[in-house]
Design a protein around this motif. Structure first.
Motif, PDB file in Angstrom:
ATOM      1  N   UNK A 109      47.533  -0.268 108.279  1.00  0.00           N
ATOM      2  CA  UNK A 109      47.475   0.706 107.200  1.00  0.00           C
ATOM      3  C   UNK A 109      46.842   0.073 105.966  1.00  0.00           C
ATOM      4  N   UNK A 110      45.797   0.726 105.454  1.00  0.00           N
ATOM      5  CA  UNK A 110      45.217   0.370 104.168  1.00  0.00           C
ATOM      6  C   UNK A 110      45.728   1.423 103.186  1.00  0.00           C
ATOM      7  N   UNK A 111      46.401   0.982 102.158  1.00  0.00           N
ATOM      8  CA  UNK A 111      46.998   1.917 101.207  1.00  0.00           C
ATOM      9  C   UNK A 111      46.231   1.926  99.892  1.00  0.00           C
ATOM     10  N   UNK A 112      45.986   3.127  99.378  1.00  0.00           N
ATOM     11  CA  UNK A 112      45.351   3.251  98.066  1.00  0.00           C
ATOM     12  C   UNK A 112      46.372   3.096  96.947  1.00  0.00           C
ATOM     13  N   UNK A 127      50.988  18.223  93.171  1.00  0.00           N
ATOM     14  CA  UNK A 127      50.555  19.234  92.213  1.00  0.00           C
ATOM     15  C   UNK A 127      49.320  18.812  91.416  1.00  0.00           C
ATOM     16  N   UNK A 128      48.672  17.752  91.828  1.00  0.00           N
ATOM     17  CA  UNK A 128      47.534  17.242  91.070  1.00  0.00           C
ATOM     18  C   UNK A 128      46.256  17.402  91.884  1.00  0.00           C
ATOM     19  N   UNK A 129      45.139  17.694  91.231  1.00  0.00           N
ATOM     20  CA  UNK A 129      43.883  17.743  91.969  1.00  0.00           C
ATOM     21  C   UNK A 129      43.605  16.397  92.630  1.00  0.00           C
ATOM     22  N   UNK A 130      42.784  16.398  93.606  1.00  0.00           N
ATOM     23  CA  UNK A 130      42.595  15.194  94.410  1.00  0.00           C
ATOM     24  C   UNK A 130      41.686  14.155  93.764  1.00  0.00           C
ATOM     25  N   UNK A 131      41.340  14.291  92.498  1.00  0.00           N
ATOM     26  CA  UNK A 131      40.383  13.378  91.877  1.00  0.00           C
ATOM     27  C   UNK A 131      40.835  11.918  91.921  1.00  0.00           C
ATOM     28  N   UNK A 132      42.085  11.638  91.626  1.00  0.00           N
ATOM     29  CA  UNK A 132      42.572  10.255  91.619  1.00  0.00           C
ATOM     30  C   UNK A 132      42.576   9.691  93.034  1.00  0.00           C
ATOM     31  N   UNK A 133      43.014  10.472  94.001  1.00  0.00           N
ATOM     32  CA  UNK A 133      43.050   9.969  95.369  1.00  0.00           C
ATOM     33  C   UNK A 133      41.645   9.761  95.926  1.00  0.00           C
ATOM     34  N   UNK A 134      40.694  10.602  95.533  1.00  0.00           N
ATOM     35  CA  UNK A 134      39.309  10.425  95.994  1.00  0.00           C
ATOM     36  C   UNK A 134      38.728   9.139  95.421  1.00  0.00           C
ATOM     37  N   UNK A 135      38.938   8.876  94.148  1.00  0.00           N
ATOM     38  CA  UNK A 135      38.431   7.652  93.523  1.00  0.00           C
ATOM     39  C   UNK A 135      39.081   6.422  94.146  1.00  0.00           C
TER      40      UNK A 135
END
Length: 130
Positions: A74-77, A84-92
């Motif tokens: 597993x590689x974890x971000x 409830x948050x847009x995916x911008x942080x997870x995409x970055x």
């Protein structure tokens, strides 16, 4: 055979390296892929928001006789659950992690002339500095 654009080789699915990317690690498609691909490969890895996800649990249960290059699959971000948050942080965060994995693979290939020859590498050290 299917063939590839730059090679006459056919598709070889014997123990491929698989990278499953899923922010939540619990959606149906990544879980199903992980389950189905275990019969093809023991080199399955996942990029998820955290270490303790459903796909992570499934991949940690794979036993490879202690021959793993990496002890964790597993590689974890480290973004965590963000319902409830847009995916911008997870995409970055995912983009940065994948860039780091790519750079590591490139440096490994560049470090050995045999690896460069076998992979047909056209990447050089200058490409990685930009």
């Amino acid at each position: 055979t299917i063939g590839f654009p730059y090679s006459q080789k056919g598709m070889d699915l014997k123990d491929p390296i698989v990278l499953i990317i899923s922010h939540s690690g619990g959606t149906f498609a990544p879980l199903a892929c992980s389950n189905l691909l275990q019969s093809f490969s023991s080199s399955i890895f996942a990029v998820c928001s955290e270490w303790d996800t459903q796909v992570g649990k499934q991949l940690r249960s794979i036993y490879s006789g202690g021959l793993d290059l990496l002890t964790s699959r597993i590689f974890s971000t480290e973004v965590g659950v963000r319902p409830a948050e847009p995916c911008s942080i997870s995409v970055v965060a995912t983009h940065q992690l994948l860039t780091n994995i790519f750079e590591h693979i490139c440096m490994t290939i560049l470090s050995d002339p045999n690896f460069r020859y076998v992979t047909g590498s056209i990447i050089n050290e200058r490409d990685l500095q930009t």
